[in-house]
Design a protein around this motif. Sequence first.
Motif, mmCIF file in Angstrom:
data_model
loop_
_atom_site.group_PDB
_atom_site.id
_atom_site.type_symbol
_atom_site.label_atom_id
_atom_site.label_comp_id
_atom_site.label_asym_id
_atom_site.label_seq_id
_atom_site.Cartn_x
_atom_site.Cartn_y
_atom_site.Cartn_z
ATOM 1 N N LEU A 121 0.790 -1.203 -0.076
ATOM 2 C CA LEU A 121 -0.197 -0.035 0.086
ATOM 3 C C LEU A 121 0.942 1.178 0.126
ATOM 4 C CD1 LEU A 121 -2.741 -1.025 2.550
ATOM 5 C CD2 LEU A 121 -3.037 -1.038 0.111
ATOM 6 N N GLU A 172 2.514 7.628 7.838
ATOM 7 C CA GLU A 172 1.502 7.600 8.886
ATOM 8 C C GLU A 172 0.200 7.135 8.031
ATOM 9 O OE1 GLU A 172 -0.419 9.950 12.462
ATOM 10 O OE2 GLU A 172 1.082 11.005 11.098
ATOM 11 N N GLY A 173 -0.255 7.915 7.240
ATOM 12 C CA GLY A 173 -1.359 7.592 6.378
ATOM 13 C C GLY A 173 -1.467 5.908 6.000
ATOM 14 N N ASP A 204 -2.088 4.024 8.790
ATOM 15 C CA ASP A 204 -3.490 3.805 8.984
ATOM 16 C C ASP A 204 -4.215 3.247 8.264
ATOM 17 O OD1 ASP A 204 -5.337 4.803 10.995
ATOM 18 O OD2 ASP A 204 -6.115 6.229 9.365
ATOM 19 N N LEU A 205 -4.046 3.142 7.139
ATOM 20 C CA LEU A 205 -4.943 2.312 5.947
ATOM 21 C C LEU A 205 -4.714 0.807 6.420
ATOM 22 C CD1 LEU A 205 -6.320 3.395 3.792
ATOM 23 C CD2 LEU A 205 -4.332 3.122 2.165
ATOM 24 N N ILE A 214 -6.619 0.188 9.275
ATOM 25 C CA ILE A 214 -8.221 0.137 8.775
ATOM 26 C C ILE A 214 -8.469 -1.265 8.275
ATOM 27 C CG2 ILE A 214 -9.691 0.962 7.182
ATOM 28 C CD1 ILE A 214 -8.526 3.725 7.605
ATOM 29 N N THR A 215 -7.508 -1.722 7.312
ATOM 30 C CA THR A 215 -7.824 -3.007 6.543
ATOM 31 C C THR A 215 -7.776 -4.197 7.568
ATOM 32 O OG1 THR A 215 -6.135 -1.998 4.931
ATOM 33 C CG2 THR A 215 -6.933 -4.339 4.547
#
Lengths: 1047, 212
Positions: free
Chosen positions: B130, B145-146, B149-150, B153-154
Motif C-alpha cells: 500500500l 502515517e497514512g 493507518d490504512l 483500517i484494513t
Amino acid sequence: MGAALTRSAQWTAAAHGARALETTPPNEAILKEIIVFVEGFIYKHPQEANYVFVEPLEWKTNLDPSAFGSGYVVSETTVKSEEADKNGQPLLFLSVPQIKIRSFGQLSRVLYIAKTTKLKEAQACIEANRNPIAKILGLDYNMINEINEDSSVLTILDKITKDDDPEGEIKMKIALLLKQLDLHLLNRSLKNISLEIRLNPGTVKNDIELLKRFSGKGEQTVLESIEYTSDYEFSNGCRAPPWRQIQGEICYVLVKPHDAETLCITCSKEGVFLNGGKTDDEGEINYERKGEIYKDLVTLLREKSAKFSENMSQQEGRFNEEQQKEKDQPNEAPEEEAAALRKASTASRRSALEKKQISLGRSQMTKRLEPSLNWKTTVDAKENKSSLRDTQEEKHGGRLEKSRPSTSPGRAQLIRKSAEKIEEIISESSSESEEDEEPPDHLQEANADLPSEYWQIQKLVKYLKGGNQTATVIALCSMKDFNLAQETCQLAIRDVGGLEVLINLLETDEVKCKIGSLKILKEISRNPQIRRNIVDLGGLPVMVNILDSPHKSLKCLAAETIANVAKFRRAWRAVRRHGGITKLVALLDCRRPSAEPAQPGLYEARDGEVAHCGALALWSCSKSYANKEAIRRAGGIPLLARLLKTSCEDMLIPVVATLQECASEEKYRAAIKAERIIENLVKNLSSENKQLQEHCATAICQCAEDEETRDLVRLRGGLRPLASLLSNTDNKERLAAVTGAIWKCSISKENVTKFREYKAIEALVGLLTDQPEEVLVNAVGALGECCQEPEGRVTVRKRGGIQPLVDLLVGTNRALLVNVTKAVGACAVEPESMMIIDHLDGVRLLWSLLKNPHPDVKASAAWALCPCIQNAKDAGEMVRSFVGGLELVVNLLKSDNKEVLASVCAAITNIAKDQENLAVITDHGVVPLLSKLANTNNDKLRRHLAEAISRCCMWGRNRVAFGKHKAVAPLVRNLKSNDTNVHRATAQALYQLSEDADNCITMHENGAVKLLLHMVGSPDQDLQEAAAGCISNIRRLALATEKARHT
Amino acid sequence: MNRKKLQKLTDSLTKNCKHFNKFEVKCLINLFYNLVGDVTERQGVVVGLDRNAFRNILHMTFGMTDDMIMDRVFRGFDKDNDGCITVSEWVYGLSVFLRGTLEEKMKYCFAVFDLNGDGFISKEEMFHMLKNSLLKQPSEEDPDEGIKDLVEITLRKMDHDHDGKLSFADYEQAVREETLLLEAFGPCLPDPKSQKEFEAQVFKDPNEFNEV
C-alpha cells in the motif's frame, strides 16, 4: 492628513461650507491621533515648530483669554502671543471667539492650554480649515498633493533642489511629517473600516431572495414587489454592469413598498442607497446617489416604508406564534421549520463577519445559502397552514355547537400524510419549481461535541481524496462499515466533503470505486438533507449515466440510489431531464436475451434484481406528473404489466406502487384496463404481504373511477378479498386503501349488492369510530354509496350507523364532510332514519355546514338537506327554528359555484313547500336572485332552478315578480335543452308562471307555444300535463283578449 | 511447430482447462507463440515468456502499473518458479486470470498478496503493497502515517481472528462479505474493460482465424 481627512473622516451630509465632523468613534480616533501629533511636535521637532504657516489656521474657539499665561499678552477679549514672525505679527492671535494660529509651536501650546477640551478644539480647527495643509505649506504644496499624491514626495524633493531656500527645507520636512501622519491616519481608519460591515454579493442576494419570498399582493406581505433591474448575474454574483462594479456596486433593485412609490435602490459594497431611478425612455439607471447610505436593504426599507417595518415585525411575531401552534402537534418538523425560519431571518440580517460558525470547509457555502431555501419553503407551508387555520376558525364560528374531536397521534399523522399528498399533487401538476418541505439543518448547533465517528470518517474521506484505486476501495469498504443509517454518520460524510468525492468517483472508470461509492450513497441518501445535497452536487445525471453501464450490479445500485434520492421535485425533474426515466424503464425489461458470457462476472446481478431496482426507482419518480407521462411514453406500462405476473413480493411491491401512483392519470387507467392489469391486482389482494395489499387496494381505488374497471373488479372476484380485509383494522394505511377501493367500487350498484352479501356494510359502520380521518373519509364515502339503496340504508340504521355519521358532521376535514353529508342525506331518504337524524339534531348540523367555506361541502350539505326537509315531521317548523337559517340559504344563491346553486335551488324547492317559509324567503328576496340565475346553460342548475321557481310562484305576487325580473324568457329557452328533467321542471315552472297574463305574453313572444306543443306528446306524464296546462293558460288569455277586442 | 503437434497440445490443454473451449485454447496458444517469437524449439530449452516480456504484456494489455504486483502476478503464472512462463502455464494462468470463479480468484489473489508465501499477509506486506497508494502530502509530518493507518483500517476490516495478520480464512470471509475486497491490496486481475477487449481481440471469429 488631507487624504485621511477627506476619505475616511465621516463628514455629515450637510451642504458645502458649514460641514461638520460627525462624532463617531473613527472620527474621534483620527482627531486623537492628530492631537498627539501636534502636541508632540514642539518637542520632537523644535525647529519645525517655529515655522510660520503661509496662512493662519483660524477657527472659533471656546478658550477663555484668561486661560493663557506667560508668553502671551492677555487682555479681556484678546490674546496675542509674544512670539512673532519676521514681520512682527503674533503667531497666535485670539479675539474671542476667533483664534488665528500660525505655527505648530503655538498649536501645541493651545492644545496644552485647552486640556480637557482638546478634542473639541481640534475638531473645530479641522472643521474650519478643511484644507490645513494648503494653509500651512501654501497652495502649491497642496496642489501637488491633490494631483499626484503618489509621487508627491518626489515632486517636493524636486522643488527643494530647485530653490535653495532654507525655509524650503523646513517646509519640506513639515510636508514629509504631515505625509507620515496622513499615512498613519489612513492605515488606522482602514483598520477600522475593515472591521465594519461590508456588503458582498452573497449577502445582498440573500437579502433580496428573502424579501422576495415575502413580497406580493395582500396586506400581510412586507412589500408589493422587489425586482432586480437586470436578470443577468455575473459569475462574481454582481448584476451591476462591469463599469459600475468598479465603483463597488453590486446590483440595482426596484422595490415597490405598499405605501410608497417604487424605489430604485443601488446595493453597493459600501451599503445600500437610493439612486436616481430608472429613466423611462432608455431603461437606463441614473446611478447617482440620491440619499443616505444604509447598512443593508432592510434598514433602508424600514426607513422608507412604514408599512414595511410594521409588517416585518408582524412577520416575526407570526413565526413565534406559528412555533407555538405547532408545539402540540406530534410531528416536530414544522416546529423545526419555524425555528429554522427565525434563524434564517436573523442570520440574514446579521453580518457575515459576526457569524462565526465552526463550519467545515466547503460546506460553509451551501449552508449559508440554505436558509433562504428554508425560508421559502416555510413561507409556502405557512401560508397553506394559515389559510387552513382560517377556514377552521370560520367553521368554528359558524357551527352552532361544536366539540373538537380529539386526535390521536396516529390519526394526526395520517391526516398530515394525506394533506401532504394533496398538496404535492396540486402543486406538482401546476409546476415543479417549488421546493417541498425539508427538515432544517440540525448540525449548526450540534457542532459542539462531534462524535468519534466524525473524525474517523474525515480521515477516510481524506484517503478517498488522496488515494489510488486500492486505497479508495479500502476506504470505501471501511466507510461502509459505519452505521450509515445513523444521521451523525450521514451528515459527517457530507460535512467533511465526502459527498463531492463520492459523486466524483462515480465519474471515474473504476468499476470497483463506483460500486463502493454507490453502496454508500444508497444508504446515506435515506436522509432528506443528503438527498438534497446530492442533487445540488449534480449527482443524479451521473447516476442516470451509470444506468447504461454493462455491469448489472452497477445498474442496480444506481437505480436503488436514484430511488432513494428522487423523493422531491427538483430530483424528479433532474432524472427526467437527463433521460433517466427511459433508462429506468429499460431496466424493467428482463426478457432480453442476455448477451453476457455464460459465466457470471464478479460484480453481476440477476436480471430480476435489475428490474426490481428499476421498479423501485420508478416508484420514487412516479410521484411527478411529468414523470408519469415519461414512463408511459417510454413504454413502461406493458413492462410493468409483465412484471406484475411474477409472484415475487419484493418485485410486486414497487411495481404495484408505481402503477398506483400513475393510476391518478386518465391515460394510465385506460392503459391499465387495456393491459389487463386489474386481474393481477385483484390476485395480489389475497397476498400475504400487507404492503402489497395496500398498494393493490390503492391502485384499484384509483382505477375504479372507471365503470368498466369496477365491473372488472367484481368479475375477477376482487370484492370479496376487499370486504374481508375490512376485518383487520390494525394496519391503518392498508385499511385506508381498502376502504378507498370499496368506496370507489361501490359506485356501481351491482358491487353494492355484492358488498351487502359480504357483510361489508356492517364492517364499514364499525369503522365509523376511532379511525384516522383517511379511513373515515373512505368508509363514509362507501356508506354514502351503499345507502343509495334502500337495503343499505336499513342496514346502516339497524347497525346504529346513523349516530356516528351525525357525530362526524362536526368534523373539519373537507373531504370527510362532503362524504358525511352525502351519507346522512342518503339515510334521510328513509323516514325512520330521518327520525333518528332529527332526534340527533343532524339537520341543524347540516344547516351550519352551509356556512362552510368550501363550495363542495356547502353543496353537499344543501343536497343532504333536501331529503331531510322532505321527510322530517313538522319540517316547516323545524326550518323556521334555525335562526337566520332561511336568510343564509337565500344568500347562497349569490354563490358562483354551479353545484352550490343547483343544490341550494333544490333545498329552496323543499323549503318552499311550507307556506310560511316561502313567505320568509320571499321577504329575503329569493325571487330576484332566482331570476338572475335563469340565464344559465347548466342543465342540472336549470332543472333545480325551474323547480324552485315553480315552487316559489305559490306565494303572493311572486309570479308577477318573476316576470318583472325577466325570468320567463330564459326559462322558455330551457325547453330547447336535451334533458327531459329540465323539460319537465321548466314546463311546470312555466305552467305556474302562466297564471299571470304578462308572463303568458312573454312566453308567447319567445315561441314557447310551439316548444310546449311538442312536449305535450312526451311520454312523461308530468311533462305532458304541465305543458298542456301552460298552453291552455296562454290560449285562454288569447281568447279573452280577442273577446275583449270584439266587444 | 507443426500442425499435428499443435493439435495435440491444444487437446491436452483443453482437457485440463475448464474455462476455455478448444477454440479459445487454440487462440491462446497461437497468441503465446506469436508473443514468444521465432524461437525454434530445441530439446532442453524451455520456450516461454520471461519476466520482462510478461510484465510488458500485463502493462500494455491489462493496464497494470504496479511493479511489485506485476512481479507477483508473474509468479502466480509461473507455477514451477523457473522464471519463465510456458505455454501451459500461460493457458492455465489466463483461465483464472480472465474467467476464474470467485474461489479460484481468491486463491490467486491471496497468493499474489502473500509476498513471502508463508500463508499469511502480514502487516509489513500490506504496508509494502500500500505504500504508494496515497498521495504524499507535504504537510504531513510522517508521510507513512497514512499508510500505517490504512493498514490498520484494513486489518480491522479483514482480520477476523485478530492475530494481526490475514490468513486465507480471514481473507476469504472478508471477500465473501464484500467482493470489492478481492483485490484489496492492488489490482492483480484485469479490469472488466481491458478483459473484454483482450478477449474480443484474441478470440476472433473462427473463420477469420482459419484464414490467418
